[in-house]
Design a protein around this motif. Structure first.
Motif, PDB file in Angstrom:
ATOM      1  N   VAL A  68       0.833  -1.204   0.000  1.00 37.09           N
ATOM      2  CA  VAL A  68       0.000   0.000   0.000  1.00 37.09           C
ATOM      3  C   VAL A  68       0.866   1.252   0.000  1.00 37.09           C
ATOM      4  O   VAL A  68       0.625   2.201  -0.737  1.00 37.09           O
ATOM      5  N   VAL A  69       1.883   1.267   0.848  1.00 37.69           N
ATOM      6  CA  VAL A  69       2.833   2.372   0.914  1.00 37.69           C
ATOM      7  C   VAL A  69       4.213   1.821   0.594  1.00 37.69           C
ATOM      8  O   VAL A  69       4.388   0.618   0.389  1.00 37.69           O
ATOM      9  N   ALA A  70       5.194   2.701   0.546  1.00 39.91           N
ATOM     10  CA  ALA A  70       6.551   2.273   0.217  1.00 39.91           C
ATOM     11  C   ALA A  70       7.082   1.295   1.255  1.00 39.91           C
ATOM     12  O   ALA A  70       6.952   1.519   2.462  1.00 39.91           O
ATOM     13  N   ALA A  71       7.663   0.191   0.784  1.00 37.72           N
ATOM     14  CA  ALA A  71       8.296  -0.764   1.684  1.00 37.72           C
ATOM     15  C   ALA A  71       9.568  -0.142   2.250  1.00 37.72           C
ATOM     16  O   ALA A  71      10.314   0.530   1.540  1.00 37.72           O
ATOM     17  N   THR A  72       9.810  -0.374   3.535  1.00 37.00           N
ATOM     18  CA  THR A  72      10.948   0.251   4.219  1.00 37.00           C
ATOM     19  C   THR A  72      11.654  -0.780   5.067  1.00 37.00           C
ATOM     20  O   THR A  72      11.012  -1.539   5.795  1.00 37.00           O
ATOM     21  N   GLY A  73      12.955  -0.789   4.990  1.00 33.13           N
ATOM     22  CA  GLY A  73      13.732  -1.678   5.833  1.00 33.13           C
ATOM     23  C   GLY A  73      13.997  -1.061   7.197  1.00 33.13           C
ATOM     24  O   GLY A  73      13.660   0.099   7.457  1.00 33.13           O
ATOM     25  N   CYS A  74      14.616  -1.821   8.075  1.00 31.00           N
ATOM     26  CA  CYS A  74      14.933  -1.311   9.410  1.00 31.00           C
ATOM     27  C   CYS A  74      16.010  -2.166  10.053  1.00 31.00           C
ATOM     28  O   CYS A  74      16.348  -3.253   9.552  1.00 31.00           O
ATOM     29  N   VAL A  75      16.574  -1.660  11.135  1.00 27.48           N
ATOM     30  CA  VAL A  75      17.489  -2.417  11.957  1.00 27.48           C
ATOM     31  C   VAL A  75      16.903  -2.473  13.358  1.00 27.48           C
ATOM     32  O   VAL A  75      16.402  -1.466  13.874  1.00 27.48           O
ATOM     33  N   VAL A  76      16.935  -3.646  13.966  1.00 28.99           N
ATOM     34  CA  VAL A  76      16.402  -3.811  15.316  1.00 28.99           C
ATOM     35  C   VAL A  76      17.558  -3.776  16.305  1.00 28.99           C
ATOM     36  O   VAL A  76      18.335  -4.728  16.416  1.00 28.99           O
ATOM     37  N   ASP A  77      17.679  -2.645  16.981  1.00 30.03           N
ATOM     38  CA  ASP A  77      18.699  -2.437  17.998  1.00 30.03           C
ATOM     39  C   ASP A  77      18.257  -1.220  18.802  1.00 30.03           C
ATOM     40  O   ASP A  77      18.212  -0.112  18.262  1.00 30.03           O
ATOM     41  N   PRO A  78      17.907  -1.383  20.067  1.00 25.47           N
ATOM     42  CA  PRO A  78      17.391  -0.250  20.838  1.00 25.47           C
ATOM     43  C   PRO A  78      18.365   0.926  20.907  1.00 25.47           C
ATOM     44  O   PRO A  78      17.945   2.075  21.064  1.00 25.47           O
ATOM     45  N   GLN A  79      19.662   0.655  20.771  1.00 25.47           N
ATOM     46  CA  GLN A  79      20.638   1.744  20.819  1.00 25.47           C
ATOM     47  C   GLN A  79      20.466   2.725  19.661  1.00 25.47           C
ATOM     48  O   GLN A  79      20.861   3.888  19.756  1.00 25.47           O
ATOM     49  N   GLU A  80      19.861   2.267  18.569  1.00 22.97           N
ATOM     50  CA  GLU A  80      19.662   3.135  17.407  1.00 22.97           C
ATOM     51  C   GLU A  80      18.619   4.218  17.670  1.00 22.97           C
ATOM     52  O   GLU A  80      18.527   5.190  16.920  1.00 22.97           O
ATOM     53  N   ALA A  81      17.798   4.043  18.702  1.00 23.94           N
ATOM     54  CA  ALA A  81      16.758   5.036  19.001  1.00 23.94           C
ATOM     55  C   ALA A  81      16.891   5.597  20.415  1.00 23.94           C
ATOM     56  O   ALA A  81      16.001   6.292  20.887  1.00 23.94           O
ATOM     57  N   ARG A  82      18.012   5.330  21.073  1.00 21.83           N
ATOM     58  CA  ARG A  82      18.124   5.704  22.480  1.00 21.83           C
ATOM     59  C   ARG A  82      18.197   7.213  22.692  1.00 21.83           C
ATOM     60  O   ARG A  82      17.904   7.706  23.782  1.00 21.83           O
ATOM     61  N   TYR A  83      18.592   7.965  21.660  1.00 24.24           N
ATOM     62  CA  TYR A  83      18.674   9.415  21.812  1.00 24.24           C
ATOM     63  C   TYR A  83      17.390  10.130  21.409  1.00 24.24           C
ATOM     64  O   TYR A  83      17.347  11.354  21.378  1.00 24.24           O
ATOM     65  N   ALA A  84      16.368   9.369  21.073  1.00 25.86           N
ATOM     66  CA  ALA A  84      15.073   9.960  20.699  1.00 25.86           C
ATOM     67  C   ALA A  84      14.169  10.098  21.912  1.00 25.86           C
ATOM     68  O   ALA A  84      12.945  10.044  21.798  1.00 25.86           O
ATOM     69  N   GLY A  85      14.778  10.289  23.086  1.00 23.22           N
ATOM     70  CA  GLY A  85      14.031  10.327  24.337  1.00 23.22           C
ATOM     71  C   GLY A  85      12.905  11.335  24.395  1.00 23.22           C
ATOM     72  O   GLY A  85      11.748  10.966  24.652  1.00 23.22           O
ATOM     73  N   PRO A  86      13.151  12.635  24.154  1.00 20.55           N
ATOM     74  CA  PRO A  86      12.072  13.626  24.288  1.00 20.55           C
ATOM     75  C   PRO A  86      10.855  13.351  23.415  1.00 20.55           C
ATOM     76  O   PRO A  86       9.735  13.310  23.929  1.00 20.55           O
ATOM     77  N   PRO A  87      11.018  13.125  22.100  1.00 20.35           N
ATOM     78  CA  PRO A  87       9.817  12.878  21.300  1.00 20.35           C
ATOM     79  C   PRO A  87       9.107  11.577  21.656  1.00 20.35           C
ATOM     80  O   PRO A  87       7.877  11.514  21.647  1.00 20.35           O
ATOM     81  N   LEU A  88       9.874  10.538  21.987  1.00 21.65           N
ATOM     82  CA  LEU A  88       9.234   9.281  22.360  1.00 21.65           C
ATOM     83  C   LEU A  88       8.550   9.394  23.721  1.00 21.65           C
ATOM     84  O   LEU A  88       7.484   8.796  23.934  1.00 21.65           O
ATOM     85  N   SER A  89       9.133  10.157  24.622  1.00 21.44           N
ATOM     86  CA  SER A  89       8.491  10.361  25.930  1.00 21.44           C
ATOM     87  C   SER A  89       7.179  11.112  25.768  1.00 21.44           C
ATOM     88  O   SER A  89       6.179  10.786  26.413  1.00 21.44           O
TER      89      SER A  89
END
Length: 307
Positions: A68-89
């Protein structure tokens, strides 16, 4: 049955190295500890289980451009998103749950899990629910399934046949109290009257809460109307020169997305006719909250159509 039990493992996960019963073990726990140390994240069981199962996978987008939308890959590793604290909070606060980093997409958008195991991302257009489980979300991302956009909701129903007076507004607000209770949103215990003058830029001239009486709701209509009329008179206000908004506030102890809900009967304002409004923050667009608000909206629409 849970949604993840209905989803069969797909090639995108197997090609990335996933298999049933996979457990990344010490590597997953080390990534969790490093992530928690940087962002002061609180780990919960759903996040630990999903990270153990999928940590270290680099999932490529499925060929074909996406369902339906563009297929997107990813990497599963929590360290890759650990600095996204404010928006995720902020997203977690809006959803009424905790989030824990999970990874990132090929577009550099952070991935996070909530306490129910749902997979979310922050990307173009705001916040999105990718799946009810990590597996569902990863497959959907890689195959280009349509995610659910998290957005605030707002509905207006004109009450053209309702008299534009305070007594009618009180009765309508009590109907709203009943609908909110009957559909499982919450059981209100009071009405909130806000009065705004219509001169100049408009000034909030009165903001008072009036408790409902025990027993039948209709028994509260006349006493509430009289109490509000007396309050208006005491403040030197006339309903004819003001906008009156009768809200049905959430009772004490309400938490999560429902704290953002506003249900209001408005009369005497620029719209020129009584109006019922229902709004809520974007956390109300998913899960149980979305289901009960859908039922509430249907009930309000049916009632408003009879006015």
């Amino acid at each position: 049955m849970r949604a993840d039990l209905l989803i069969k493992p797909t090639d995108v996960l197997r090609q990335a190295g996933w298999r049933p019963g996979r457990n990344a073990g010490d590597a997953a726990m080390l990534a969790i500890l490093k992530t928690a140390a940087v962002g002061h994240w609180a780990l919960f069981p759903a996040a630990e289980a999903a990270i153990r199962e999928f940590h270290g996978l680099r999932i490529a987008p499925a060929p074909g451009g996406g369902r339906v939308v563009a297929a997107t890959g990813c990497v599963v590793d929590p360290q890759e998103a650990r600095y996204a604290g404010p928006p995720l909070s902020r997203l977690g606060d809006t959803l009424g749950t905790r989030l824990f980093p999970f990874g990132r997409t090929d577009n550099e958008a952070p991935l996070a899990l909530d306490e129910d195991g749902r997979l979310f991302t922050l990307g173009v257009g705001g916040a999105w629910l990718l799946g009810e489980t990590a597996r569902e979300g990863l497959v959907g991302l890689a195959e280009g399934a349509m995610p659910v956009r998290l957005r605030s909701r707002e509905r207006l129903w004109p009450l053209s046949g309702m008299p534009a007076d305070l007594a009618a507004a009180v009765r309508a607000a009590l109907v709203a109290v009943y609908v909110l209770h009957h559909t499982g949103v919450y059981s209100a215990r009071a009405l909130r009257l806000r009065v705004t003058t219509l001169r100049g830029v408009g000034i909030l001239a009165l903001d008072e809460t009036f408790a409902l009486r025990p027993g039948r709701l209709d028994a509260s209509a006349e006493p509430l109307t009289q109490a509000m009329t007396d309050q208006l008179a005491g403040a030197g206000l006339s309903p004819r020169g003001c906008e009156l908004a009768l809200g049905v506030p959430a009772p004490p102890g309400t938490s999560g997305p429902l704290t953002t809900l506003e249900c209001t009967i408005t009369l005497g304002g620029p719209a020129g006719r009584p109006t019922l409004a229902l709004s809520a923050g974007m956390g109300a667009s998913v899960g149980r909250t979305a289901e009960v608000l859908d039922a509430c909206e249907r009930a309000f629409a049916a009632w408003a159509a009879r006015q």
